[in-house]
Enzyme design. Structure first.
Site, PDB file in Angstrom:
ATOM      1  CG  ASP A  40      -1.222 -14.019  20.661  1.00  0.00           C
ATOM      2  OD1 ASP A  40      -0.701 -12.885  20.681  1.00  0.00           O
ATOM      3  OD2 ASP A  40      -2.324 -14.244  20.154  1.00  0.00           O
ATOM      4  CG  ASP A  54      -2.291  -9.229  22.265  1.00  0.00           C
ATOM      5  OD1 ASP A  54      -2.239  -8.428  21.316  1.00  0.00           O
ATOM      6  OD2 ASP A  54      -2.188 -10.466  22.123  1.00  0.00           O
TER       7      ASP A  54
END
Length: 76
Positions: A40, A54
């Protein structure tokens, strides 16, 4: 399969975003050597850290809801 069964471009786009994001996260886990973790890297103030996959999944699901609400109004 759900996206392909819809005539709405929005529904097909939304399904593609969800599937594309899921496949991308899966490939990130399998191909990269981060011990099965997804990286991330987008950090916004007052928001959890996320990645494009995401974001694609989340936006795709929101668009599926919109597409289904539109289809429901058109049917009845």
């Amino acid at each position: 399969a759900w996206g392909l069964s819809r005539s709405s471009r929005l529904a097909r786009l939304a399904a593609g975003m969800v599937v594309g994001g899921a496949v991308s996260n899966l490939l990130d886990r399998v191909v990269r050597h981060h011990h099965g973790a997804v990286i991330d890297w987008i950090r916004l103030p007052l928001w959890p850290v996320f990645n494009l996959a995401d974001a694609s999944i989340t936006l795709g699901i929101a668009l599926i809801v919109v597409a289904e609400l539109r289809a429901g109004r058109a049917r009845g």
